[in-house]
Design an enzyme around this catalytic site. Structure first.
Site, PDB file in Angstrom:
ATOM      1  N   SER A  84    -100.070-108.642   1.424  1.00 10.41           N
ATOM      2  CA  SER A  84    -100.893-107.517   1.894  1.00 10.41           C
ATOM      3  C   SER A  84    -100.096-106.223   1.992  1.00 10.41           C
ATOM      4  CB  SER A  84    -101.537-107.846   3.238  1.00 10.41           C
ATOM      5  OG  SER A  84    -102.513-108.836   3.059  1.00 10.41           O
ATOM      6  N   ASP A  96    -107.416-106.442  -0.969  1.00  8.94           N
ATOM      7  CA  ASP A  96    -106.033-106.309  -1.444  1.00  8.94           C
ATOM      8  C   ASP A  96    -105.637-107.473  -2.343  1.00  8.94           C
ATOM      9  OD1 ASP A  96    -106.281-108.010   0.737  1.00  8.94           O
ATOM     10  OD2 ASP A  96    -104.549-107.211   1.818  1.00  8.94           O
ATOM     11  N   HIS A  97    -106.308-108.626  -2.147  1.00  9.09           N
ATOM     12  CA  HIS A  97    -106.054-109.845  -2.934  1.00  9.09           C
ATOM     13  C   HIS A  97    -107.050-110.889  -2.485  1.00  9.09           C
ATOM     14  CE1 HIS A  97    -104.476-111.469   0.759  1.00  9.09           C
ATOM     15  NE2 HIS A  97    -103.735-110.374   0.888  1.00  9.09           N
ATOM     16  N   ASP A 138    -109.582-107.940   3.730  1.00 11.14           N
ATOM     17  CA  ASP A 138    -108.316-108.591   3.390  1.00 11.14           C
ATOM     18  C   ASP A 138    -108.591-110.019   2.934  1.00 11.14           C
ATOM     19  OD1 ASP A 138    -105.696-109.823   3.445  1.00 11.14           O
ATOM     20  OD2 ASP A 138    -105.033-108.129   4.662  1.00 11.14           O
ATOM     21  N   GLU A 152    -110.633-101.909   7.898  1.00  5.55           N
ATOM     22  CA  GLU A 152    -110.251-103.227   7.371  1.00  5.55           C
ATOM     23  C   GLU A 152    -110.904-104.385   8.117  1.00  5.55           C
ATOM     24  OE1 GLU A 152    -106.402-104.849   8.191  1.00  5.55           O
ATOM     25  OE2 GLU A 152    -106.344-106.024   6.356  1.00  5.55           O
ATOM     26  N   ASP A 188    -108.857-112.911   5.533  1.00  7.94           N
ATOM     27  CA  ASP A 188    -107.609-113.482   5.029  1.00  7.94           C
ATOM     28  C   ASP A 188    -107.106-114.635   5.903  1.00  7.94           C
ATOM     29  OD1 ASP A 188    -105.005-113.291   3.452  1.00  7.94           O
ATOM     30  OD2 ASP A 188    -104.273-112.765   5.456  1.00  7.94           O
TER      31      ASP A 188
HETATM   32 MG    MG Z   1    -104.563-106.971   6.250  1.00  9.81          MG
HETATM   33 ZN    ZN Z   2    -102.777-113.281   3.750  1.00 14.51          ZN
END
Ligand code: MG
Ligand code: ZN
Length: 356
Positions: A77, A291-292, A36, A244, A249
């Protein structure tokens, strides 16, 4: 003489045909790992700090995934996870639904419907946006009680992470752990109990809410991942597992590059163990992506082998740049080049020969 030559030629042909057959083993298992917030700088910071090496470098193909959502240039997310899991761009904040709030089947649910074993292992609450995208269908990622209840609607074999309170201390008074037991799930509240389970269904609710960060979390993520694989690969039809690295993140939201490196190295340790398994089996496809990107991170100066670096963040939020994709195993080559984040589901579907 001629007979000998023909014999030799036939043997050579057999050998070549055999080699090609083994090179084209059909995909039986898919392990989909999501970091993430993991952009290129997040990967490279850990690689530099780790002495210019990471396990994920063993992946043979790489590419880029475009992460924009249906509502925003920069995804959250929820929409990012939904795109990876369900193959649709949706509005930021949504889980497992298209922009019209219609539920979309995830690749995990589809694999389960096709009698493959399925699993989720995460370094956060199992109700958090990324894992939720693979199992739940809700208009808002913050609906943790509803997301927890969605686990009961599925046949997922193994799920391990935090978020126990969303199963046991709920506003509706249901005790989902009791309901899971009634559905033949074994319940584990710590990693040793997870490791003791060798078959059947398992719900690992290791923390009341979110998992702690590194180093407090220890080897929970790689250990739980291998424990899940150990159970899932009992299924002769194969399995789909989503893993994950959830807190890369969070470290980047905090603009904390040292913590980002710790979380990234934990994720990479997990990747390394998964790649060992994939190499051993030969029929396991491993896909690693994000995811980003988070933090608009870059590195201006560093020394290999040290986590002291001149890392710069341009945001406390997510950014809209594409994220890396790494793949290994049979079918890995179709995850190269530039792709939409919605393209993973159909590719996995095809490789596993799943019926919708
Ligand atoms: Mg996540
Ligand atoms: Zn985030």
């Amino acid at each position: 003489m001629i007979r000998k030559t023909i014999y030799f030629l036939a043997l050579t042909l057999l050998f070549v045909a055999n080699q090609q057959l083994s090179a084209q083993k059909p995909v039986k298992n898919v392990i989909f790992l999501i970091g993430d917030g993991m952009g290129i700088a997040q990967v490279y910071a850990a690689m530099v700090a780790n002495g210019n090496k990471l396990a994920l470098e063993r992946c043979t193909y790489s590419g880029f995934s475009k992460t924009y959502s249906s509502s925003n240039f920069t995804t959250d997310s929820g929409a990012g996870g939904t795109a990876l899991a369900c193959g649709v761009k949706t509005k930021n904040g949504m889980i497992g639904m298209n922009p019209d709030s219609v539920a979309e089947q995830s690749i995990l649910e589809e694999a389960s419907k096709n009698k493959l074993a399925t699993g989720i292992v995460v370094a956060c609450a199992v109700t958090h946006a990324t894992p939720a995208s693979f199992i739940a269908h809700q208009v808002d990622r913050g609906m943790y009680d509803e997301i927890a209840a969605d686990y009961l609607k599925t046949n997922i074999d193994v799920f391990i992470g935090g978020g126990r309170k969303y199963f046991e201390q709920r506003t509706d008074g249901r005790n989902l752990t009791d309901e899971l037991k009634a559905k033949n799930y074994q319940i584990a509240y710590n990693i040793d109990d997870v490791k003791a389970v060798k078959e059947g269904k398992l719900a690992g609710l290791l923390y009341d809410d979110q998992n702690p960060g590194m180093p407090e979390r220890g080897s929970m993520l790689p250990d739980a991942t291998m424990a899940a694989i150990d159970i899932l690969d009992n299924n002769p039809k194969g399995f789909f597992l989503m893993v994950e690295g959830s807190q890369i993140d969070w470290a980047c939201h905090d603009n904390n590059d040292k913590q980002e490196i710790k979380e990234m190295l934990d994720f990479d340790e997990t990747v390394g163990r998964v790649l060992d398994y994939a190499k051993k089996t030969g029929n396991t496809l491993v896909i690693i992506t994000a995811d980003h990107e988070t933090g608009g991170m870059t590195i201006l100066d560093a020394k290999f082998g040290s986590d002291e670096m001149k890392a710069v963040f341009t945001s406390k939020g997510h950014s809209g740049v594409p994220v890396p994709v790494f793949s290994y195993g049979p079918g890995a080559e179709i995850f190269s080049g530039f792709m939409e984040n919605t393209s993973f589901k159909a590719k996995i579907e095809k490789l596993l020969k799943l019926k919708k």
